[in-house]
Scaffold this active site. Structure first.
Site, short mmCIF file in Angstrom:
data_model
loop_
_atom_site.label_atom_id
_atom_site.label_comp_id
_atom_site.label_asym_id
_atom_site.label_seq_id
_atom_site.Cartn_x
_atom_site.Cartn_y
_atom_site.Cartn_z
N ARG A 47 53.14 20.21 61.95
CA ARG A 47 51.91 19.95 61.18
C ARG A 47 52.27 20.01 59.71
NH1 ARG A 47 45.59 21.79 61.59
NH2 ARG A 47 45.56 19.90 62.82
N ALA B 216 47.25 29.34 64.88
CA ALA B 216 48.51 29.68 64.22
C ALA B 216 49.00 31.01 64.78
CB ALA B 216 48.31 29.77 62.72
N SER C 71 42.37 21.09 68.05
CA SER C 71 43.22 21.49 66.93
C SER C 71 43.32 23.02 66.84
CB SER C 71 42.60 20.94 65.64
OG SER C 71 43.54 20.89 64.60
N CYS D 142 42.50 29.47 63.93
CA CYS D 142 42.65 30.93 63.84
C CYS D 142 41.36 31.61 64.26
CB CYS D 142 42.92 31.33 62.39
SG CYS D 142 44.60 31.03 61.87
N ARG E 279 36.44 21.71 64.29
CA ARG E 279 35.08 22.25 64.25
C ARG E 279 34.14 21.60 65.25
NH1 ARG E 279 34.96 21.75 57.87
NH2 ARG E 279 36.22 19.98 58.53
N GLN F 96 51.15 26.65 68.34
CA GLN F 96 51.49 26.43 66.93
C GLN F 96 52.17 27.68 66.39
OE1 GLN F 96 48.57 26.50 63.55
NE2 GLN F 96 49.22 24.40 63.24
N TYR G 21 51.31 27.39 53.75
CA TYR G 21 52.05 28.49 54.36
C TYR G 21 53.56 28.27 54.12
CZ TYR G 21 47.46 29.54 56.12
OH TYR G 21 46.12 29.83 56.17
C1 LIG Z 1 38.00 28.37 62.15
C2 LIG Z 1 39.18 27.49 61.81
C3 LIG Z 1 40.45 27.97 61.99
C4 LIG Z 1 41.56 27.16 61.71
N1 LIG Z 1 42.82 27.62 61.97
C5 LIG Z 1 43.87 26.79 61.86
C6 LIG Z 1 45.14 27.17 62.33
O1 LIG Z 1 45.33 28.24 62.92
N2 LIG Z 1 46.17 26.30 62.15
C7 LIG Z 1 45.99 25.08 61.55
O2 LIG Z 1 46.93 24.32 61.41
N3 LIG Z 1 44.77 24.69 61.15
C8 LIG Z 1 43.72 25.49 61.31
N4 LIG Z 1 42.47 25.07 60.96
C9 LIG Z 1 42.31 23.68 60.51
C10 LIG Z 1 41.90 22.80 61.69
O3 LIG Z 1 42.89 22.77 62.70
C11 LIG Z 1 41.60 21.36 61.22
O4 LIG Z 1 42.78 20.81 60.71
C12 LIG Z 1 40.51 21.31 60.16
O5 LIG Z 1 39.43 22.15 60.50
C13 LIG Z 1 39.98 19.90 59.99
O6 LIG Z 1 39.55 19.38 61.23
P1 LIG Z 1 37.99 19.34 61.65
O7 LIG Z 1 37.27 18.57 60.59
O8 LIG Z 1 37.99 18.64 62.99
O9 LIG Z 1 37.48 20.74 61.73
C14 LIG Z 1 41.35 25.86 61.20
C15 LIG Z 1 40.06 25.40 61.00
C16 LIG Z 1 38.97 26.18 61.31
C17 LIG Z 1 37.59 25.63 61.13
#
Ligand SMILES: Cc1cc2nc3c(=O)[nH]c(=O)nc-3n(C[C@H](O)[C@H](O)[C@H](O)COP(=O)(O)O)c2cc1C
Length: 370
Positions: A231, A58, A23, A26, A325, A101, A183
């Site tokens: 998304r 992103a 996923s 950032c 994560r 993205q 956003y």
């Molecule tokens: C460090 C970090 C940066 C993230 N940056 C983005 C991002 O750039 N774009 C986005 O759509 N979601 C972003 N997310 C959300 C993740 O893509 C994901 O949807 C969210 O962490 C839930 O999934 P997980 O439980 O597997 O971590 C970010 C999450 C984390 C932890």
């Protein structure tokens, strides 16, 4: 055993080896919007395998559209060159497909990174004017954005198109528009942040207009054989906000415009949100949108275990899972999942000898001394 998670999926002309996406995450480590060696390492480690797809963080279509001054962008020749270097590197050594993205942070731009509080930039910290559908701040203490004029709408749409053309030159396999997490595009969708009284606000159809126009413009320049998805936040998790029923309506419209998948996240629009966190807490939304709009979906949010992911895909709740994560914690997540599920998955050639099946018979992944 045949694994659904490790079965291929075809989206237009792209076939992914399995249903796992790294996923978007950032990194807040770009300079002037440009990627650097950190991104070589960060994306490179995932590109070795074995998720089917690795998504960039992103990547913003304008300097003002960045969440922070350290966010990635794709609005200049320098940005394009820097990101191409990273993607070429991932292609040279990696085995996964690579997705971008594209984003605009709207009223949540001009902020500190989450590691530095995540608060909006103060008056002496070089803040910039943010844009949004209406002049309503994200929360107390946040910048009051400028309500976008018709000229702003045309300009931002053109920025998405220009960034798409850059993405094509870089050679991405797949593109995703970020319309989640509060956003800009999400701000148009939600009745909480969109109080416009023109053709872009008011009833649901009007609130969907700008995101759909952006999608349509991007679809026109993104090649026919390459997948384009969105998304979304399925819900604002706030009374009176965007709902999963609205998401189904949006998905139905997007499908008609040639959208190939919806990546179903949630929240981020309003600090009052109440998110019932738990394992797979958003999977039910991916399932509902998939069933009611008849469009492929990705499930995301606390999907951490191989069998959990397998159940989601095998049970038809989503077509893919996106993992953030757990992937950062263990970039070999998909290798381990394949082992657990008895599935085959690609490895980078230089690492072919690491697979436990080639180890001496007495060795296992489990510590026998424990
Ligand atoms: C460090 C970090 C940066 C993230 N940056 C983005 C991002 O750039 N774009 C986005 O759509 N979601 C972003 N997310 C959300 C993740 O893509 C994901 O949807 C969210 O962490 C839930 O999934 P997980 O439980 O597997 O971590 C970010 C999450 C984390 C932890």
């Amino acid at each position: 055993m045949t694994s659904a998670l490790f079965s291929p999926i075809t989206l237009r002309g792209l076939t992914l080896a399995n249903r796992i996406a790294v996923s978007s995450m950032c990194q807040y480590n770009a300079q002037g919007g440009s990627a650097n060696d950190w991104h070589l390492m960060h994306l490179g480690q995932f590109a070795m395998g074995a998720a089917g797809l690795v998504m960039t963080e992103a990547t913003h279509v304008s300097p003002e559209g960045r969440i922070t001054a350290k966010c990635l962008g794709l609005y200049s020749d320098d940005n394009e060159r820097a990101l191409k270097r990273v993607i070429d590197f991932c292609r040279q050594y990696g085995v996964t497909a690579l997705g971008l993205q594209l984003a605009h942070a709207g009223r949540k731009a001009s902020a500190h990174t989450p590691l530095d509080s995540g608060a909006p930039l103060g008056p002496d910290e070089d803040p910039w004017l943010t844009l949004a559908p209406s002049s309503l701040p994200y929360g107390p203490g946040w910048h009051a954005p400028r309500a976008m004029t018709e000229v702003d709408l045309a300009e931002v749409k053109a920025q998405f198109v220009a960034a798409t053309e850059r993405a094509l030159r870089i050679g991405f396999d797949l593109l995703e528009l970020h319309a989640a997490h509060g956003y800009l595009l999400h701000e148009f969708l939600s009745p909480i942040s969109n109080r416009r009284e023109d053709a872009y606000g008011g009833r649901l159809e009007s609130r969907m207009r700008f995101p759909l126009e952006v999608f349509e413009a991007v679809r026109r320049v993104w090649p026919e054989d390459r997948p384009l998805g969105v998304r979304v936040s399925a819900t604002d998790y706030v009374e009176g906000g965007w709902t999963v029923e609205d998401t189904v309506a949006l998905a139905t419209e997007l499908k008609a415009f040639g959208c190939d998948f919806l990546d179903i996240s949630g929240g981020g629009l309003d600090p009052r949100q109440q998110i019932p966190l738990g394992p797979g807490y958003q999977v039910r939304f991916a399932e509902q949108v998939r069933r009611e709009a008849g469009i492929p979906t990705w499930a995301v949010g606390m999907i951490t275990r191989a069998r959990q992911a397998e159940t989601i895909v095998a049970g038809g709740q989503a077509d893919m899972v996106a993992i953030a994560r757990a992937m950062m914690f263990d970039p070999r997540w998909a290798w381990r999942a394949a082992l657990e599920l008895g599935a085959e998955t690609p490895h980078s050639r230089m690492y072919a000898r690491c697979h436990p099946s080639s180890w001496p018979a007495a060795s296992t992944m489990v510590d026998s001394a424990a």
